[in-house]
Design an enzyme around this catalytic site. Sequence first.
Site, mmCIF file in Angstrom:
data_model
loop_
_atom_site.group_PDB
_atom_site.id
_atom_site.type_symbol
_atom_site.label_atom_id
_atom_site.label_comp_id
_atom_site.label_asym_id
_atom_site.label_seq_id
_atom_site.Cartn_x
_atom_site.Cartn_y
_atom_site.Cartn_z
ATOM 1 N N ASP A 12 -4.170 10.284 42.565
ATOM 2 C CA ASP A 12 -3.320 10.221 43.759
ATOM 3 C C ASP A 12 -2.569 11.554 43.874
ATOM 4 O OD1 ASP A 12 -1.933 9.389 45.952
ATOM 5 O OD2 ASP A 12 -0.814 7.795 44.955
ATOM 6 N N ASP A 106 -6.126 11.701 50.198
ATOM 7 C CA ASP A 106 -5.332 12.110 49.038
ATOM 8 C C ASP A 106 -5.459 11.195 47.820
ATOM 9 O OD1 ASP A 106 -4.038 10.034 50.292
ATOM 10 O OD2 ASP A 106 -2.032 10.849 50.016
ATOM 11 N N GLU A 107 -6.364 10.218 47.854
ATOM 12 C CA GLU A 107 -6.520 9.386 46.656
ATOM 13 C C GLU A 107 -7.935 8.837 46.568
ATOM 14 O OE1 GLU A 107 -4.454 5.604 46.460
ATOM 15 O OE2 GLU A 107 -3.990 5.722 48.605
#
Length: 358
Positions: A12, A106-107
């Site tokens: 993350d 983003d993860e």
Amino acid sequence: MQRPQRKIIHIDMDAFYASVEQRDNPNLRGKPVAVGHGEARGVVAAASYEARRFGVHSAMPSVTAIRKCPDLIFVKPRFDIYKTVSNQIRGIFAEYTSLIEPLSLDEAYLDVTENHKGIDIATAIAEEIRAKIKEVTCLTASAGVSYNKFLAKMASDQRKPDGLFVITPKNGPGFVEVLPVNKFHGVGPATAERMRRHGIETGLDLRSKSLGFLQQHFGKSGPYFYGIARGIDGREVRADRERKSVGAEDTFMEDIDRIDFARDELPPLIEKVWRHCQSHRLSGKTVTLKVKYSDFEQATRSRTVNIPVSSGEDILEIANQLLTSVAPFRKPVRLLGVTLSSLTPIASVTKGQLLLEL
């Protein structure tokens, strides 16, 4: 032959959008930054850690964010840049495994049970990936390592920012039992409140409930809650999962019975949907409105247009039309949801008047 214990990493990125802006503009470093639009009806897409100290967070109305942090600096999102950086990061993931399940820019989950470099220790892989991300992008990432997706996701939140946390098979059940259920991934505020009304406030409380009880009160989510209360999650990391729709919904603390109140609830939902579409460069042709009444009866209305929508305002216009079609409400409404489907890459979207299919 017994299947080997899975090794799952959840990566993350830390305050991703805001961190990219601070990286690219030295004048923003160390200052409270919000990515989004500061207008009256704007919403925060992401907040830097400096802004979060004031209570600013994503999906918060801009006016509320400014009230909490008068010195907040708003920066317009640059989704092309975020996508480029995200691709760099996924390139690093691919050096280690082909089993990559992105959740957003983003993860992502990574299954490194068997990996390209033959590294036995998942923690070592997570440390290498974090170091390479920092070297290549000058950004920090947090990582969670565990034996299933649920616990890997929970672990990545434990030492943010720029941290790593491991939950072993031995420690998994104990970690879950002391965790408040409102911290569980997959348990939103409305579900946490429903659990609280049934005396469920921690993982231990959740574990005390039978499968039948959880199915009765939480429907299809019951088996999932039953498993995670015991540190069990059988979901596999699914590489290259194709998203068929993007949706958002909200369960109200108090039921609403007027259409004007319902209209006021649509913009925040649509902001979430369109922000996800922008970040993944997607649009769609079908808007679906879900209305759930106080007795849990549900109504859905959909409309399809010839040209993929080009803005959140397009979705709002259609959603309002769909809302009008179920008014006046026959009974109080407890939940509204908006979904965009028939997805298409945004590069193929042509601006123009929306044409309804006959």
